[in-house]
Design a protein around this motif. Structure first.
Motif, short mmCIF file in Angstrom:
data_model
loop_
_atom_site.label_atom_id
_atom_site.label_comp_id
_atom_site.label_asym_id
_atom_site.label_seq_id
_atom_site.Cartn_x
_atom_site.Cartn_y
_atom_site.Cartn_z
N GLU A 136 -45.50 -24.35 -37.51
CA GLU A 136 -44.81 -23.49 -38.46
C GLU A 136 -43.33 -23.50 -38.13
N ARG A 137 -42.53 -23.83 -39.12
CA ARG A 137 -41.08 -23.87 -38.97
C ARG A 137 -40.43 -23.17 -40.14
N SER A 138 -39.65 -22.16 -39.86
CA SER A 138 -38.88 -21.44 -40.88
C SER A 138 -39.76 -21.00 -42.06
N GLY A 139 -40.96 -20.53 -41.74
CA GLY A 139 -41.86 -20.05 -42.78
C GLY A 139 -42.65 -21.11 -43.51
N PHE A 140 -42.47 -22.37 -43.12
CA PHE A 140 -43.21 -23.47 -43.74
C PHE A 140 -44.10 -24.14 -42.70
#
Length: 142
Positions: free
Chosen positions: A124-128
């Protein structure tokens, strides 16, 4: 002394179970729908689309030739239709406590050719959610 060690170990196991249970619930609401969306988008098997969904560390480890070979193999599955079943990996979730958080699911999905085994690890990165690793194999006919 042995009793104290056993109590500590049992406490850790119970704590890990509850932690991974919370993770399983949270990701059932966020990651599972993302998996369906990711599989829908990448199942056109176009390189640029897949590249958008891969984590940066994955892009660093896979060569262009490997990516082309993977796409050629997966094109035979056709388009993604739906998720049949997905199982959350508590083990991967527990190991995420000591490293980067990764979410792993395995199960089956419906593609044009029928049932396909899916194993996908996301970060998960920056909500994605981005694909860290995934494999697809034809499910055995039953």
């Amino acid at each position: 002394m042995l009793r104290i060690i056993i109590v500590i170990l049992l406490t850790l196991v119970v704590a890990l179970y509850f932690y991974t249970d919370r993770q399983k619930y949270y990701y059932s609401l966020t990651a599972e729908p993302a998996i369906g969306q990711i599989l829908t988008e990448v199942s056109g098997w176009k390189k640029q689309v897949l590249l958008r969904h891969l984590a940066p560390e994955t892009l660093q480890t896979v060569s262009d030739e490997q990516l082309e070979a993977l796409l050629a193999l997966y094109r035979g599955f056709g388009n993604f239709r739906s998720v049949n079943e997905l199982e959350f990996s508590r083990t991967v979730s527990a190991f995420s406590l000591i490293g980067e958080k990764r979410i792993n699911y395995s199960g089956t999905a419906n593609f044009d050719i029928g049932l396909v085994n899916v194993n996908i690890t996301l970060v998960e990165r920056s909500g994605f959610f981005l694909i860290y690793n995934f494999t697809l194999t034809r499910a055995a006919d039953k």
